[in-house]
Design a protein around this motif. Sequence first.
Motif, PDB file in Angstrom:
ATOM      1  N   SER A  25       0.837  -1.201   0.000  1.00 14.84           N
ATOM      2  CA  SER A  25       0.000   0.000   0.000  1.00 14.84           C
ATOM      3  C   SER A  25       0.872   1.251   0.000  1.00 14.84           C
ATOM      4  N   GLY A  26       0.247   2.370  -0.248  1.00 12.91           N
ATOM      5  CA  GLY A  26       0.950   3.647  -0.246  1.00 12.91           C
ATOM      6  C   GLY A  26       1.196   4.209  -1.632  1.00 12.91           C
ATOM      7  N   ARG A  27       1.131   3.372  -2.644  1.00 16.44           N
ATOM      8  CA  ARG A  27       1.219   3.785  -4.046  1.00 16.44           C
ATOM      9  C   ARG A  27       0.803   2.572  -4.873  1.00 16.44           C
ATOM     10  N   THR A  28       0.874   2.676  -6.180  1.00 15.99           N
ATOM     11  CA  THR A  28       0.534   1.559  -7.054  1.00 15.99           C
ATOM     12  C   THR A  28       1.783   0.726  -7.340  1.00 15.99           C
ATOM     13  N   PHE A  29       1.638  -0.586  -7.177  1.00 20.03           N
ATOM     14  CA  PHE A  29       2.772  -1.487  -7.346  1.00 20.03           C
ATOM     15  C   PHE A  29       2.663  -2.351  -8.612  1.00 20.03           C
ATOM     16  N   THR A  30       1.696  -2.025  -9.457  1.00 16.99           N
ATOM     17  CA  THR A  30       1.416  -2.879 -10.613  1.00 16.99           C
ATOM     18  C   THR A  30       2.665  -3.162 -11.440  1.00 16.99           C
ATOM     19  N   ARG A  31       3.482  -2.156 -11.699  1.00 20.08           N
ATOM     20  CA  ARG A  31       4.645  -2.330 -12.555  1.00 20.08           C
ATOM     21  C   ARG A  31       5.917  -2.654 -11.784  1.00 20.08           C
ATOM     22  N   ASP A  32       5.811  -2.751 -10.501  1.00 24.61           N
ATOM     23  CA  ASP A  32       6.976  -3.121  -9.698  1.00 24.61           C
ATOM     24  C   ASP A  32       7.292  -4.595  -9.859  1.00 24.61           C
ATOM     25  N   ALA A  33       8.551  -4.946  -9.728  1.00 22.92           N
ATOM     26  CA  ALA A  33       8.901  -6.324  -9.446  1.00 22.92           C
ATOM     27  C   ALA A  33       8.623  -6.529  -7.962  1.00 22.92           C
ATOM     28  N   MET A  34       8.007  -7.646  -7.641  1.00 20.61           N
ATOM     29  CA  MET A  34       7.776  -7.976  -6.236  1.00 20.61           C
ATOM     30  C   MET A  34       8.201  -9.410  -6.000  1.00 20.61           C
ATOM     31  N   GLY A  35       8.768  -9.647  -4.842  1.00 18.89           N
ATOM     32  CA  GLY A  35       9.263 -10.988  -4.606  1.00 18.89           C
ATOM     33  C   GLY A  35       9.395 -11.326  -3.142  1.00 18.89           C
ATOM     34  N   TRP A  36       9.958 -12.489  -2.919  1.00 16.10           N
ATOM     35  CA  TRP A  36      10.159 -13.029  -1.587  1.00 16.10           C
ATOM     36  C   TRP A  36      11.626 -13.393  -1.395  1.00 16.10           C
ATOM     37  N   PHE A  37      12.103 -13.045  -0.226  1.00 16.55           N
ATOM     38  CA  PHE A  37      13.433 -13.424   0.213  1.00 16.55           C
ATOM     39  C   PHE A  37      13.281 -14.108   1.565  1.00 16.55           C
ATOM     40  N   ARG A  38      14.298 -14.826   1.985  1.00 17.35           N
ATOM     41  CA  ARG A  38      14.228 -15.463   3.304  1.00 17.35           C
ATOM     42  C   ARG A  38      15.584 -15.415   3.979  1.00 17.35           C
ATOM     43  N   GLN A  39      15.532 -15.456   5.300  1.00 15.30           N
ATOM     44  CA  GLN A  39      16.758 -15.460   6.079  1.00 15.30           C
ATOM     45  C   GLN A  39      16.623 -16.468   7.212  1.00 15.30           C
ATOM     46  N   ALA A  40      17.420 -17.505   7.129  1.00 13.61           N
ATOM     47  CA  ALA A  40      17.464 -18.491   8.206  1.00 13.61           C
ATOM     48  C   ALA A  40      18.404 -18.005   9.305  1.00 13.61           C
ATOM     49  N   GLN A  41      18.204 -18.509  10.498  1.00 12.15           N
ATOM     50  CA  GLN A  41      19.009 -18.082  11.634  1.00 12.15           C
ATOM     51  C   GLN A  41      20.481 -18.348  11.365  1.00 12.15           C
ATOM     52  N   GLY A  42      21.297 -17.328  11.519  1.00 12.40           N
ATOM     53  CA  GLY A  42      22.732 -17.469  11.331  1.00 12.40           C
ATOM     54  C   GLY A  42      23.189 -17.439   9.880  1.00 12.40           C
ATOM     55  N   GLU A  44      22.789 -15.611   5.728  1.00 14.72           N
ATOM     56  CA  GLU A  44      22.470 -14.387   5.015  1.00 14.72           C
ATOM     57  C   GLU A  44      21.101 -14.509   4.350  1.00 14.72           C
ATOM     58  N   ARG A  45      20.509 -13.374   4.107  1.00 16.18           N
ATOM     59  CA  ARG A  45      19.229 -13.361   3.405  1.00 16.18           C
ATOM     60  C   ARG A  45      19.434 -13.844   1.974  1.00 16.18           C
ATOM     61  N   GLU A  46      18.496 -14.649   1.470  1.00 18.16           N
ATOM     62  CA  GLU A  46      18.621 -15.196   0.130  1.00 18.16           C
ATOM     63  C   GLU A  46      17.336 -15.006  -0.656  1.00 18.16           C
ATOM     64  N   PHE A  47      17.504 -14.974  -1.957  1.00 15.21           N
ATOM     65  CA  PHE A  47      16.381 -14.851  -2.884  1.00 15.21           C
ATOM     66  C   PHE A  47      15.584 -16.138  -2.904  1.00 15.21           C
ATOM     67  N   VAL A  48      14.249 -16.008  -2.953  1.00 13.88           N
ATOM     68  CA  VAL A  48      13.364 -17.166  -3.057  1.00 13.88           C
ATOM     69  C   VAL A  48      12.645 -17.161  -4.405  1.00 13.88           C
ATOM     70  N   ALA A  49      11.917 -16.087  -4.678  1.00 13.70           N
ATOM     71  CA  ALA A  49      11.151 -15.995  -5.908  1.00 13.70           C
ATOM     72  C   ALA A  49      10.779 -14.540  -6.147  1.00 13.70           C
ATOM     73  N   ALA A  50      10.517 -14.209  -7.428  1.00 15.00           N
ATOM     74  CA  ALA A  50      10.129 -12.839  -7.742  1.00 15.00           C
ATOM     75  C   ALA A  50       9.292 -12.821  -9.000  1.00 15.00           C
ATOM     76  N   THR A  51       8.498 -11.777  -9.130  1.00 15.09           N
ATOM     77  CA  THR A  51       7.705 -11.548 -10.336  1.00 15.09           C
ATOM     78  C   THR A  51       8.127 -10.216 -10.945  1.00 15.09           C
ATOM     79  N   LYS A  52       8.258 -10.198 -12.259  1.00 17.34           N
ATOM     80  CA  LYS A  52       8.614  -8.990 -12.983  1.00 17.34           C
ATOM     81  C   LYS A  52       7.497  -8.647 -13.938  1.00 17.34           C
ATOM     82  N   TRP A  53       7.082  -7.396 -13.945  1.00 16.65           N
ATOM     83  CA  TRP A  53       5.992  -6.959 -14.803  1.00 16.65           C
ATOM     84  C   TRP A  53       6.364  -7.055 -16.273  1.00 16.65           C
ATOM     85  N   MET A  54       5.424  -7.623 -17.078  1.00 19.70           N
ATOM     86  CA  MET A  54       5.629  -7.733 -18.522  1.00 19.70           C
ATOM     87  C   MET A  54       4.720  -6.748 -19.250  1.00 19.70           C
TER      88      MET A  54
END
Length: 122
Positions: A25-42, A44-54
């Motif tokens: 929220s706060g603006r329109t995200f339609t054309r943004d890439a949005m994704g998920w990252f994760r960080q296990a204890q101990g 570094e944060r790592e990439f999981v998945a992402a979507t890119k606008w076409m």
Amino acid sequence: QVQLVESGGGLVQAGGSLRLSCAASGRTFTRDAMGWFRQAQGKEREFVAATKWMHSTTYYADYADSVKGRFTISRANAGNMVLLQMNSLKPEDTAVYYCAARREYESNFGSWGQGTQVTVSS
């Protein structure tokens, strides 16, 4: 004010499923890439998945090798929500999962959620 709010985390047994949601929220995200990252204890944060606008509401999806075939990322609500369906969960999927957004012409994910805990028991 831009906000990304995750929900849907929890405790699940190995082999089970969870669905994460992220409402932006706060603006329109339609054309943004949005994704998920994760960080296990101990770790570094790592990439999981992402979507890119076409175009329109069509998005290209990309996945980390470790989750391909098990996780599915999608967009909803005119692109202002990103979902992560997680199936066949493994203990090594245990982490805090973060939602992130990257504006169309930017190179970095600049907006982040607060994270949601996913715990997979063996």
